[in-house]
Design a protein around this motif. Structure first.
Motif, PDB file in Angstrom:
ATOM      1  N   MET A   1       0.859  -1.196   0.000  1.00 50.12           N
ATOM      2  CA  MET A   1       0.000   0.000   0.000  1.00 50.12           C
ATOM      3  C   MET A   1       0.884   1.231   0.000  1.00 50.12           C
ATOM      4  N   SER A   2       0.704   2.046  -0.979  1.00 55.95           N
ATOM      5  CA  SER A   2       1.522   3.234  -1.059  1.00 55.95           C
ATOM      6  C   SER A   2       0.757   4.430  -0.491  1.00 55.95           C
ATOM      7  N   ALA A   5       2.133   9.943  -2.157  1.00 50.55           N
ATOM      8  CA  ALA A   5       1.731  10.199  -3.548  1.00 50.55           C
ATOM      9  C   ALA A   5       2.888   9.869  -4.481  1.00 50.55           C
ATOM     10  N   PRO A   6       2.606   9.205  -5.608  1.00 49.66           N
ATOM     11  CA  PRO A   6       3.686   8.864  -6.542  1.00 49.66           C
ATOM     12  C   PRO A   6       4.405  10.115  -7.038  1.00 49.66           C
ATOM     13  N   LYS A   7       5.721   9.959  -7.266  1.00 46.58           N
ATOM     14  CA  LYS A   7       6.517  11.112  -7.712  1.00 46.58           C
ATOM     15  C   LYS A   7       6.303  11.401  -9.199  1.00 46.58           C
ATOM     16  N   GLY A   8       6.035  10.351  -9.958  1.00 47.83           N
ATOM     17  CA  GLY A   8       5.841  10.559 -11.402  1.00 47.83           C
ATOM     18  C   GLY A   8       4.566  11.347 -11.672  1.00 47.83           C
ATOM     19  N   GLN A   9       4.544  11.982 -12.817  1.00 44.49           N
ATOM     20  CA  GLN A   9       3.366  12.771 -13.183  1.00 44.49           C
ATOM     21  C   GLN A   9       2.212  11.845 -13.562  1.00 44.49           C
ATOM     22  N   GLU A  10       1.000  12.152 -13.072  1.00 44.77           N
ATOM     23  CA  GLU A  10      -0.146  11.306 -13.422  1.00 44.77           C
ATOM     24  C   GLU A  10      -0.501  11.510 -14.892  1.00 44.77           C
ATOM     25  N   ARG A  11      -0.758  10.409 -15.573  1.00 44.88           N
ATOM     26  CA  ARG A  11      -1.037  10.455 -17.010  1.00 44.88           C
ATOM     27  C   ARG A  11      -2.516  10.190 -17.265  1.00 44.88           C
TER      28      ARG A  11
ATOM     29  N   LYS B  10      10.049   6.770 -13.098  1.00 44.14           N
ATOM     30  CA  LYS B  10       9.146   7.014 -11.953  1.00 44.14           C
ATOM     31  C   LYS B  10       7.750   6.446 -12.232  1.00 44.14           C
ATOM     32  N   SER B  12       4.480   4.491 -11.515  1.00 43.31           N
ATOM     33  CA  SER B  12       3.602   3.913 -10.489  1.00 43.31           C
ATOM     34  C   SER B  12       2.284   3.589 -11.168  1.00 43.31           C
ATOM     35  N   ARG B  20      -4.017   0.244  -3.793  1.00 42.61           N
ATOM     36  CA  ARG B  20      -2.648  -0.242  -3.602  1.00 42.61           C
ATOM     37  C   ARG B  20      -1.870  -0.105  -4.906  1.00 42.61           C
ATOM     38  N   ALA B  21      -0.712   0.531  -4.825  1.00 45.50           N
ATOM     39  CA  ALA B  21       0.116   0.674  -6.032  1.00 45.50           C
ATOM     40  C   ALA B  21       0.754  -0.675  -6.337  1.00 45.50           C
ATOM     41  N   GLU B  25       7.107   3.679  -8.144  1.00 44.86           N
ATOM     42  CA  GLU B  25       8.349   4.427  -8.377  1.00 44.86           C
ATOM     43  C   GLU B  25       9.409   3.584  -9.101  1.00 44.86           C
ATOM     44  N   PHE B  65      -2.128   5.813 -13.721  1.00 41.50           N
ATOM     45  CA  PHE B  65      -0.750   5.571 -14.150  1.00 41.50           C
ATOM     46  C   PHE B  65       0.061   6.844 -13.953  1.00 41.50           C
ATOM     47  N   PHE B  66       1.231   6.684 -13.372  1.00 45.65           N
ATOM     48  CA  PHE B  66       2.118   7.824 -13.116  1.00 45.65           C
ATOM     49  C   PHE B  66       3.474   7.558 -13.785  1.00 45.65           C
ATOM     50  N   GLY B  67       4.097   8.606 -14.284  1.00 48.43           N
ATOM     51  CA  GLY B  67       5.428   8.474 -14.871  1.00 48.43           C
ATOM     52  C   GLY B  67       5.366   8.123 -16.355  1.00 48.43           C
ATOM     53  N   LEU B  77       1.842   5.137 -23.460  1.00 46.85           N
ATOM     54  CA  LEU B  77       0.490   5.674 -23.270  1.00 46.85           C
ATOM     55  C   LEU B  77       0.046   6.518 -24.454  1.00 46.85           C
TER      56      LEU B  77
END
Lengths: 262, 579
Positions: A1-2, A5-11, B10, B12, B20-21, B25, B65-67, B77
């Motif tokens: 469980m994270s 907040a994720p560091k990457g930009q949300e897409r 990065k 996620s 839950r991720a 990262e 989706f992140f990164g 994407l």
């Protein structure tokens, strides 16, 4: 469980491949079209309706619209019904009317949802088409063939009641029930929704079939009691099959089509 | 090898309706031409990572989706899956789920048709890829007629036909027997070394990954916690154990030898290096003592539970699967039945349950001719856990699945409740009791089936390939249950290819080959009969190989089967050549 907040930009996630139609994986469309075809083999009739028995697949056109959405649902039902016409002609009736009914029923069912903001007004299109169909169907009966008003009203009960329920908030209530965690509500939603969606399809179908056959008033008298019973059969089919399908889909956790309402 | 083919920046990812991720990262570069191994326990996110490389995640599944992921310069994407598929070929765990055509050439042509490859080009590529995966000349054969390893090689050929830049293989050997697994590894290695194809493979096969991979990434709870060469990763035995992963036995053995203050200069991860290190230790005068006396299993003299005499079985298509088998199994034994696919193992045990009838010969269960017993009589005493759990699952919830037989056997409501609860708790599935069994991972589905059998409290339990598709933790979970049942006096029969898992559990080994019994001996004797094992394409665990080498070097008998036992032969006193 994270928790962080994720560091990457949300897409923005979108399906840009060709593996889906209107957010419904092609595999689902193919499978459900096959189910429609398979159920075309099973005649399910109380008595003769518009000149023959009706296939069991008429009970699941609405379900397919709620599972796949209006476009993918209409495609699946249309393809399934079209193949069914050829492989199971004993339940087909007038072939193009059968296919149109399948497409309209699934499309109307898919349009009952308000979850896609861009499609909030699609239901109005369904209403307009249905009203035009009823004008053709009942107008011809009353003003061309001289059918008595009371029999026209009784025999078209399923048609105008469906249209009214589609216009009223019952349209979105059905979708809410189908999306409920309570399977009893899901079953009720499916039954009522099947009445509404197939009632609309039936109106469009009758605009064609009545124009072709012009059945006399004696038939209208008989239909006024038969048609609602047949509709109740379709509702039962939709509720029984649909509740199992939706419970299974939820339990297995398969990818949900974008426009699915379950 | 400096150019990159895939870059995670990065990354996620959350599946729809999940908080839950499943990937967290992830930053990683995969270099062109490398063989990148991905390891991690079940649920670590390996499959998700593999599917992210061709855009299936998130384009098909949705979610958050992140990164960024770039493959061959394409943002996964921003480009459709069919475009990314030209650069990334993917092979999944179960070959059965990815083959759809009725002939091998049609199977390969299917992908090419989808990519709109001209017909002439297809005709050129099909024999080319079949040659690479060593299926040449089999174009017209139906894929269902192939062995597991051949099917997986066909899936690789189909992926290869598109000439991808990157071939992703998600646990491609977990469902295969040792021969099939070796076929796949050698094919992939050849693609990597001879054609320079970039490979990303996730696998629990530690020994093979140590042998073939250039780099290994360790994924745990969605995070990439270590990346390095196989030597760097597999020598960190503590890190692997923390993450419920199995190191190669050679690494585990030397890690433990080192922990006994024996001067091991480097923990080797490949068996050849291990043998060299043993030679060095012996040369330097390390103190090596044969282990204590291992207890022999006691000889049973009472009436056997299963008595088989001259059993032969011929299938309706004429295949003779068993040739004159004679065998006794006594109550309370823990028996391991091993052999290559097609050796007759499953055919043999199905006779214990009357699922198959002898063509000739006799099978007696507790002294009674099995032909006089019904399947249901036998089923209440002998539980059979089949190889594919999905064939035994048909209820809507885990609870219903486990309680199904009890209800049919007219147990009281209270007993159904108690036995189902106990069985689910024993298999660690109680929390999943309301879930649909098919919504669980394959390893958990196998445990559902085992729970359903255990709930009936049979006297004998037959496990048919119980550890296939399980990670190290899942495999031990199941085998620990089998040991507990054995300690309760039940008879346990296990069919498996995973010999390295069994020394802690089994007492007796029946080695089968081509429908006959090649060897029936205590496990300590059977595992050292490497010639007979190899005759049926089985390899002894690395610990046995090392023990044989050490025995040769020292001239002392060392009948050890595990890394722990091997390490136990060393003591710090007297070691020489400390470094």
């Amino acid at each position: 469980m994270s928790a962080v907040a994720p560091k990457g930009q949300e897409r923005v996630v979108k399906n840009i491949g060709g593996a889906a139609i209107d957010g419904a994986p092609i595999a689902y469309i193919v499978v459900l079209a096959a189910v429609v075809t398979a159920l075309a083999f099973i005649p399910f009739s109380v008595v003769l309706a518009s000149g023959g028995s009706f296939p069991m697949n008429q009970g699941i056109f609405g379900l397919i619209g709620w599972v796949l959405g209006p476009i993918a649902g209409a495609i699946a039902s249309g393809i399934g019904a079209l193949i069914g016409v050829f492989v199971a002609p004993h339940t087909a009736g007038v072939w193009f009317v059968t296919v149109i009914g399948a497409i309209v029923a699934s499309f109307a069912a898919g349009c009952m949802s308000a979850q896609n903001a861009k499609r909030k007004s699609w239901w109005l299109g369904v209403v307009i088409v249905t009203v035009i169909a009823l004008i053709i169907y009942l107008g011809r009966a009353l003003f061309v063939n001289g059918i008595a008003l009371q029999w026209a009203i009784f025999a078209s009960f399923v048609n105008w009641s469906s249209l009214l329920l589609f216009i009223l908030p019952t349209r979105t209530l059905v979708v809410k029930w189908i999306g409920s965690k309570n399977l009893v509500l899901v079953a009720i939603g499916l039954a009522l929704g099947t009445w509404i969606s197939f009632g609309i399809a039936h109106s469009v179908q009758n605009a064609f079939t009545y124009t072709m056959y012009n059945w006399p008033e004696e038939i209208w008298v008989m239909l006024s009691s038969v048609i609602p019973i047949e509709f109740l059969s379709r509702c039962a089919i939709g509720a029984v099959i649909g509740t199992g399908v939706i419970a299974g889909l939820r339990a297995i956790g398969l990818v949900k089509p974008t426009e699915g309402v379950y | 090898m400096s150019e990159t083919i895939a870059v995670f920046d990065k990354v996620s990812y959350f599946y729809p309706r999940s908080t839950r991720a499943v990937l967290s990262e992830i930053s990683l570069e995969i270099k062109k031409g490398e063989f990148f191994g991905l390891i991690g326990p079940t649920g670590a996110g390996k499959t998700t990572l593999c599917c992210a490389l061709n855009g299936i995640v998130p384009q098909f599944y949705g979610g958050r989706f992140f990164g960024n992921i770039h493959v061959a310069g394409l943002d996964t994407l921003e480009h459709p899956i069919n475009e990314i598929a030209r650069h990334v070929g993917e092979v999944f765990e179960d070959p059965e789920t990815q083959l759809i055509a009725t002939s091998i050439e049609n199977e390969i042509a299917f992908e090419l048709e989808n990519l709109k490859v001209p017909r002439e080009e297809m005709i050129r590529r099909i024999p080319w890829v079949l040659d690479i995966v060593r299926l040449q000349g089999m174009q017209k054969k139906n894929p269902v007629e192939l062995s597991g390893g051949q099917k997986q090689r066909l899936a690789i050929a189909a992926a290869l036909a598109a000439q991808p830049d990157l071939l992703v293989l998600d646990e491609p050997t977990s469902q295969l027997d040792p021969v099939g697994a070796q076929e796949v590894f050698s094919t992939v290695y050849k693609l990597n070394k001879e054609l320079g194809m970039t490979i990303l493979m996730s696998s629990h096969a530690a020994e093979e990954m140590a042998q073939y991979a250039d780099r290994i990434g360790l994924l745990s709870e969605g995070r990439l916690i270590a990346v390095g060469t196989p030597d760097e990763i597999y020598s960190r035995v503590d890190l692997l154990q923390e993450n419920a992963l199995r190191p190669p036995q050679v690494a585990s053995a030397f890690y433990q030898i080192k922990a006994r203050s024996v001067p091991v200069c480097k923990v080797p991860v490949r068996v050849d290096e291990g043998k060299q290190e043993l030679a060095r230790l012996v040369h330097d005068g390390a103190a090596i003592e044969p282990p204590r006396h291992f207890a022999e299993p006691e000889k049973k003299t009472e009436q056997p539970l299963v008595h088989i005499e001259n059993l032969e079985h011929v299938y309706p298509d004429g295949t003779k699967a068993l040739h004159g088998i004679s065998l006794d199994i006594h109550t309370g034994e823990y028996v391991l039945v091993i052999g290559q696919n097609g050796a007759g193992k499953s055919t043999l045990v199905k006779h214990f349950l009357n699922l198959l009838k002898p063509t000739t010969g006799v099978v007696r269960i507790n002294g009674i001719d099995s032909s006089k017993l019904s399947v249901s009589d036998l089923a209440s005493h002998i539980g059979y856990i089949a190889q594919n759990p999905d064939n035994q699952i048909f209820n809507m919830t885990v609870w219903d699945e486990v309680s199904f037989a009890l209800k049919n056997l007219k147990y009281s409501k209270a007993d159904v409740e108690r036995l189902t609860t106990e069985s689910l708790q024993a298999m660690g599935l109680y929390e999943s009791r309301e879930m649909h069994p098919l919504a669980l991972p394959k390893g958990d589905r196998a445990r559902v089936v085992i729970a359903a059998i255990l709930a009936m409290q049979p006297d004998t339990v037959i496990f048919d390939e119980p550890t296939t598709g399980q990670d190290f933790r899942g495999a031990h979970y199941i085998l620990d249950i089998s040991r507990k049942l054995h300690q309760m006096g039940k008879t346990i029969i296990v069919i498996t290819h995973h010999l390295y898992l069994m020394p802690e559990y089994a007492e007796r080994v029946i080695l089968m080959g081509k429908g006959t019994i090649l060897l029936d001996a205590p496990i300590r004797q059977a595992y050292f009969d490497t010639e007979k094992l190899q005759s049926t394409y089985l390899s002894a665990p690395q610990a046995v190989e090392l023990a044989q080498e050490l025995s040769r070097l020292t001239g002392k008998p060392l009948p050890v089967l595990t890394a722990e036992e091997l390490a136990g032969c060393f003591s710090a006193a007297g070691n020489g050549g400390a470094r």
